[in-house]
Design an enzyme around this catalytic site. Sequence first.
Site, PDB file in Angstrom:
ATOM      1  N   THR A  48       0.821  -1.215   0.000  1.00  0.00           N
ATOM      2  CA  THR A  48       0.000   0.000   0.000  1.00  0.00           C
ATOM      3  C   THR A  48       0.851   1.259   0.000  1.00  0.00           C
ATOM      4  OG1 THR A  48      -1.769  -1.167   1.110  1.00  0.00           O
ATOM      5  CG2 THR A  48      -1.782   1.201   1.352  1.00  0.00           C
ATOM      6  N   SER A  95       1.609  -7.675  -0.642  1.00  0.00           N
ATOM      7  CA  SER A  95       2.462  -8.605   0.107  1.00  0.00           C
ATOM      8  C   SER A  95       1.858  -9.999   0.222  1.00  0.00           C
ATOM      9  CB  SER A  95       2.786  -8.060   1.494  1.00  0.00           C
ATOM     10  OG  SER A  95       1.628  -7.947   2.268  1.00  0.00           O
ATOM     11  N   ASP A 130       0.101  -6.703   4.998  1.00  0.00           N
ATOM     12  CA  ASP A 130      -0.537  -7.990   5.317  1.00  0.00           C
ATOM     13  C   ASP A 130       0.478  -9.030   5.771  1.00  0.00           C
ATOM     14  OD1 ASP A 130      -2.860  -6.812   4.540  1.00  0.00           O
ATOM     15  OD2 ASP A 130      -3.061  -7.888   2.645  1.00  0.00           O
TER      16      ASP A 130
HETATM   17  N1  ASP Z   1      -2.789  -5.564   0.578  1.00  0.00           N
HETATM   18  C1  ASP Z   1      -1.713  -4.705   0.978  1.00  0.00           C
HETATM   19  C2  ASP Z   1      -0.451  -5.522   1.042  1.00  0.00           C
HETATM   20  O1  ASP Z   1      -0.192  -6.197   2.008  1.00  0.00           O
HETATM   21  C3  ASP Z   1      -2.018  -4.100   2.255  1.00  0.00           C
HETATM   22  C4  ASP Z   1      -1.010  -3.133   2.758  1.00  0.00           C
HETATM   23  O2  ASP Z   1       0.085  -2.953   2.239  1.00  0.00           O
HETATM   24  O3  ASP Z   1      -1.356  -2.496   3.754  1.00  0.00           O
HETATM   25  O4  ASP Z   1       0.308  -5.477   0.115  1.00  0.00           O
END
Ligand code: ASP
Length: 385
Positions: A48, A95, A130
């Site tokens: 993110t 991630s 994540d």
């Molecule tokens: N879905 C994202 C990830 O883990 C969530 C984040 O980065 O907060 O890449």
Amino acid sequence: MTFALFRTPLRLVALLLVSTVALSAQPSGPAKTNPRLPKVLLIATGGTIAGVQDAPGSLGSYRAGTLTAEQIIASVPELTRFAQLETEQFSNVPSTSITPAQWLALSKRVEKVLKDRDDLAGVIVTHGTDRLEETAFFLYLTVRSDKPVIVVGAQRPATGISPDGPINLLAAVRVAVAPQAVGKGVMVVMDDRIISAREVRKIYQRTGGFSGGEMGMLGVVGGNGPDFLFAPTRRHGEDSEFDLRKVDSLPRVALEYSYPGGTGPRYDSPPAGIAVASNGMTRAESEVYTALRRAGVVVVTVFAYGDNMSASRDPDAPRPEPRTDPRPVTPDSMRADSTRVPPQPPAPSMVSAQHLTPAKARILLMLALTRTKDPLEIQRYFLRY
Ligand code: ASP
């Protein structure tokens, strides 16, 4: 329609303003830095912190892993006051796409660059939140260097309202160049907190959602920079025994959950190890895990919330004398014994994790299995790291 928009000077001014704001949100070229500042390498993996929305400035959805490492640092000019930053794009993914194979590659890269380059003060890894705690713990156990490695992410996308990525990144850079950060192992810097990678956990998906639990907060980053109050004492960094240079893949280790009425897992082909999140097993679960241990699978039990300390047995502690059978031997008892199923030799012991979350116990088990399959030896790893 465009013509209509330009009809009044007021609308033209509004359009110019909007495009100026939009342009200033675009990444600029590398800012000038002071050559006397310490050097830090930023390795970007996605997440993110590199996320971009279809409707910037809204609360709308976004694509994680869109901005490049260069674009991320260009959006925070303040970074140039603290370090000379270099960048490397390791991946650009959410991630949830990070696999153990990538942990291996990332760890090898971070260790190599820190060993090869005396001029680097530290490394920053940008990462999706994540799976951030798992990658950070893997690096904590395997990067054999005392230089700071900081893992950082964001809970709001780069183009969102009040993104947290820029302030987290600035704090991460300030920690990476701080002399007090040397030897403290891999740390996660989020929301002004400095948290040991051994203990860090994502407890919710909003800003402030990274916690060190009872034992993981090392310090804070305030206006004057980082302030450390604590240091990890478990083995890590330069002292780690996990040399991955000749390791090409990690053993398969499953993660299971024990629950009321649970009957334990069934595998077509059993993994090399299993971490079982359990505060206490049912009889059926115990039997399944005992059979798996007899078949050579190493089983680690770990408290579901990660806080267990007391159940860990020290394999080197003196053992009680084996119990002898107190019954007198009579002709009757001999007849009864001859019909009994011969007792099985004891199953290899169960390993217990100390103050780790189940996901992290699984990672330590994977690494321990690269060195031995003996559960007593593996218990010693769980007491040291
Ligand atoms: N879905 C994202 C990830 O883990 C969530 C984040 O980065 O907060 O890449």
